[in-house]
Design a protein around this motif. Structure first.
Motif, PDB file in Angstrom:
ATOM      1  N   THR A 354       0.670  -1.132   0.184  1.00 22.89           N
ATOM      2  CA  THR A 354      -0.105  -0.061   0.431  1.00 22.89           C
ATOM      3  C   THR A 354       0.878   1.446  -0.137  1.00 22.89           C
ATOM      4  O   THR A 354       2.146   1.400   0.772  1.00 22.89           O
ATOM      5  N   ASN A 355       0.380   2.143  -0.865  1.00 21.54           N
ATOM      6  CA  ASN A 355       1.069   3.390  -0.929  1.00 21.54           C
ATOM      7  C   ASN A 355       0.766   4.571   0.314  1.00 21.54           C
ATOM      8  O   ASN A 355       1.131   5.886   0.088  1.00 21.54           O
ATOM      9  N   GLU A 356      -0.249   4.044   1.314  1.00 21.55           N
ATOM     10  CA  GLU A 356      -1.386   5.275   2.131  1.00 21.55           C
ATOM     11  C   GLU A 356      -1.079   4.823   3.371  1.00 21.55           C
ATOM     12  O   GLU A 356      -1.077   3.525   3.394  1.00 21.55           O
ATOM     13  N   ASN A 357      -1.179   6.163   4.326  1.00 24.07           N
ATOM     14  CA  ASN A 357      -0.818   5.500   5.757  1.00 24.07           C
ATOM     15  C   ASN A 357      -2.505   5.543   6.424  1.00 24.07           C
ATOM     16  O   ASN A 357      -2.601   4.813   7.292  1.00 24.07           O
ATOM     17  N   GLU A 358      -3.215   6.442   5.639  1.00 20.99           N
ATOM     18  CA  GLU A 358      -5.140   6.074   6.028  1.00 20.99           C
ATOM     19  C   GLU A 358      -6.130   5.570   5.417  1.00 20.99           C
ATOM     20  O   GLU A 358      -5.663   6.772   4.178  1.00 20.99           O
ATOM     21  N   ILE A 359      -6.540   5.033   5.217  1.00 20.74           N
ATOM     22  CA  ILE A 359      -7.484   5.011   4.145  1.00 20.74           C
ATOM     23  C   ILE A 359      -9.321   4.700   5.197  1.00 20.74           C
ATOM     24  O   ILE A 359      -9.811   3.572   6.013  1.00 20.74           O
ATOM     25  N   PHE A 360     -10.004   5.480   5.531  1.00 22.88           N
ATOM     26  CA  PHE A 360     -10.721   5.419   6.418  1.00 22.88           C
ATOM     27  C   PHE A 360     -12.431   4.627   5.835  1.00 22.88           C
ATOM     28  O   PHE A 360     -12.679   5.790   4.661  1.00 22.88           O
ATOM     29  N   THR A 361     -13.207   3.914   6.536  1.00 22.59           N
ATOM     30  CA  THR A 361     -14.799   3.560   6.330  1.00 22.59           C
ATOM     31  C   THR A 361     -15.397   2.869   7.183  1.00 22.59           C
ATOM     32  O   THR A 361     -14.693   2.639   8.585  1.00 22.59           O
ATOM     33  N   ASN A 362     -16.942   3.751   7.191  1.00 27.24           N
ATOM     34  CA  ASN A 362     -17.868   2.883   8.226  1.00 27.24           C
ATOM     35  C   ASN A 362     -17.733   1.459   7.944  1.00 27.24           C
ATOM     36  O   ASN A 362     -18.632   0.969   7.049  1.00 27.24           O
ATOM     37  N   MET A 363     -17.185   0.393   8.914  1.00 22.28           N
ATOM     38  CA  MET A 363     -17.608  -0.899   8.975  1.00 22.28           C
ATOM     39  C   MET A 363     -17.291  -1.563   9.998  1.00 22.28           C
ATOM     40  O   MET A 363     -16.507  -0.712  10.980  1.00 22.28           O
ATOM     41  N   ASP A 364     -17.801  -2.409  10.442  1.00 27.40           N
ATOM     42  CA  ASP A 364     -17.733  -3.812  11.033  1.00 27.40           C
ATOM     43  C   ASP A 364     -16.488  -4.436  10.885  1.00 27.40           C
ATOM     44  O   ASP A 364     -15.734  -5.023  10.106  1.00 27.40           O
ATOM     45  N   ARG A 365     -15.348  -3.809  12.093  1.00 25.88           N
ATOM     46  CA  ARG A 365     -13.671  -4.292  12.137  1.00 25.88           C
ATOM     47  C   ARG A 365     -13.738  -5.778  12.743  1.00 25.88           C
ATOM     48  O   ARG A 365     -12.912  -6.250  10.860  1.00 25.88           O
ATOM     49  N   THR A 366     -14.627  -6.540  12.564  1.00 26.51           N
ATOM     50  CA  THR A 366     -14.547  -8.411  12.984  1.00 26.51           C
ATOM     51  C   THR A 366     -15.048  -8.305  11.507  1.00 26.51           C
ATOM     52  O   THR A 366     -14.110  -9.690  11.089  1.00 26.51           O
TER      53      THR A 366
END
Length: 477
Positions: A354-366
């Motif tokens: 990956t070339n990204e440090n952070e990519i955020f989304t709404n989701m259940d971690r599990t």
């Protein structure tokens, strides 16, 4: 009925036209024969009363006397020509022949046809400018029944009378059949309405018939025996349908329990694999003298606790008859969660890029860990022992407003015939497992407005592409 009327009118019209034309043809032939017989009787009278010797050479003299040939022509209303036995013109009632440069003659084959026929007569038919012309040739004999000459009577068929009669007939015929066509249309309409009235009622009932509800029977006074049989068949079908609905409901309940049991078994088994791998990895890599032993022990403990939580959520969902496992939305960093999910695998050919440090989304971690674990596990199972330079690459990157996760392997791939069934429940090409994994993770991904697709070539490898919407406004705590 309308078609029958139209066909019958066409047939009758065709037969009538054919009959009119045949009658006209027979009329002209009979009329020519009557004219010929009358003229020959008149000629015989002249020959019997003439003072000239009855020879072929005297024919012009006999009929020139007192202009008898024109008298014959006027009386009988026909052109009269006399030819010798070789076909040369002797005398004609047509005055124009007198100034012809060359004497008119008839073809020798006509002469032979006349002489060879039983009644010494031949009728030639010619069509000139669309008009049929009949020409009668017959022998004239003396009192000793010896042939003197050949009598020719040209006759033009005048079909004007028959054409006019045919037009009148067709006009009357058209009027009658137009009336019959309208009458048959009305009769067909009322007759079909009478027949289809009951059928419309039956049709409405059939449209409303459903397996999942109580259906009403038809109570209708049948207009015919056939309709009555149809009503009885429908009412019998309704009874059988109700019985089938009861059996189907029971079967669906049993099938639902079976599917639920399969899904629960799969969902419980799914976290057990990474837990086993985690324990094995911890056992193999455990080193008391490692300076990071505390951090590693903490990571391993978190992984085991996450999988235990997953099993707990499955059990809770099953006990509550809810979807498995319960969906919990939270803001997560895909990079960290994917990296954490890959730590349970011991294969050294698994790489994360990956070339990204952070990519955020709404989701259940599990749920996300389950998706990554399942895809990577399937990738490892597709790589055979004899594969040269085995490779599994997990990539995370941004594309427009979506986060893309790809899992690419160089395993055996998916055959063309199996591609349409990859995400179907219970489909599997493995000797173990129930084939619910990809179907379940597809449902998980779609629950979070994501998509999943794949690209595969047999003996080359497979690439799964997962997409989730990105959160742009991240809440910081």
């Amino acid at each position: 009925m309308i078609l029958l009327t139209v066909i019958s009118s066409i047939l009758i019209a065709s037969v009538s036209i054919y009959q009119f034309r045949n009658e006209a043809k027979d009329y002209h032939r009979e009329r020519l024969e009557r004219k010929e017989n009358a003229i020959k009787e008149h000629i015989n009278y002249i020959l019997n009363t003439t003072t000239y010797p009855l020879t072929t050479e005297n024919i012009p003299l006999i009929f020139s006397e007192r202009d008898k040939i024109h008298e014959l022509s006027d009386i009988h209303g026909m052109e009269i020509n006399f030819f010798n036995l070789e076909g040369k013109l002797l005398k004609s009632s047509k005055s124009s022949f007198a100034v012809d440069e060359e004497p008119k003659s008839i073809d020798i084959y006509i002469v032979r046809l006349v002489q060879s026929s039983m009644d010494k007569r031949y009728v030639e038919v010619k069509e000139i400018d669309g008009v049929k012309n009949l020409s009668s040739f017959s022998e004239i004999k003396d009192t000793q029944f010896k042939p003197l000459a050949i009598l020719n009577l040209p006759y033009i068929e005048d079909d004007g009378y028959y054409e006019r009669e045919l037009k009148k007939f067709m006009l009357r015929f058209g009027q009658v059949y137009s009336f019959m066509l309208i009458l048959s249309g009305l009769l067909a309409y009322f007759l079909s309405s009478f027949i289809t009235k009951s059928l419309k009622t039956i049709s409405d009932k059939l449209i409303k018939t459903q397996l999942t509800k109580n259906n009403e029977k038809i109570e209708l006074e049948a207009s015919s025996q056939e309709i009555e049989l149809l009503i009885e068949a429908y009412n019998s079908m309704v009874d059988k349908l109700e019985e089938s609905a009861v059996k189907l409901a029971q079967s669906e309940r049993e099938q639902a329990w079976r599917e639920m049991a399969k899904q629960v078994a799969h969902e419980i088994k799914n976290p057990l694999t990474p837990m086993r791998l985690t324990v094995q990895s911890f056992q193999r890599k455990f080193d008391v003298n490692d300076s990071n032993i505390t951090q590693k022990l903490d990571d391993y403990s978190k992984t085991l606790l996450q999988q235990i939580d997953t099993m707990n959520s499955v059990a809770s969902a099953f006990s509550n008859f809810a979807s498995m496992p319960a969906q919990q939305n939270e803001q997560i960093n895909l990079i960290n969660v994917v990296r954490l999910a890959l730590e349970i695998f011991n294969e050294n050919y698994i790489r994360f890029e990956t070339n990204e440090n952070e990519i955020f989304t709404n989701m259940d971690r599990t749920q996300l860990i389950r998706v990554i674990t399942n895809l990577v596990k399937n990738a490892t199972q597709s790589i055979q022992d004899n594969t040269i330079n085995p490779s599994i690459i997990v990539t995370v990157y941004k594309e427009n407003s979506n986060a893309i996760i790809t899992v690419k392997d160089n395993g055996i791939g998916i055959s063309e015939e199996n591609k349409p069934y990859v995400f179907e429940p219970k489909f599997t090409t493995k000797t173990s497992g129930m084939g619910l994994g990809l179907g379940i993770i597809k449902k998980i991904i779609e629950n979070y407005n994501g998509t999943i697709a794949f690209e595969s070539q047999p003996n080359v490898g497979t690439k799964f592409i997962v997409s989730f919407p990105i959160i742009t406004n991240v809440k910081t705590i």
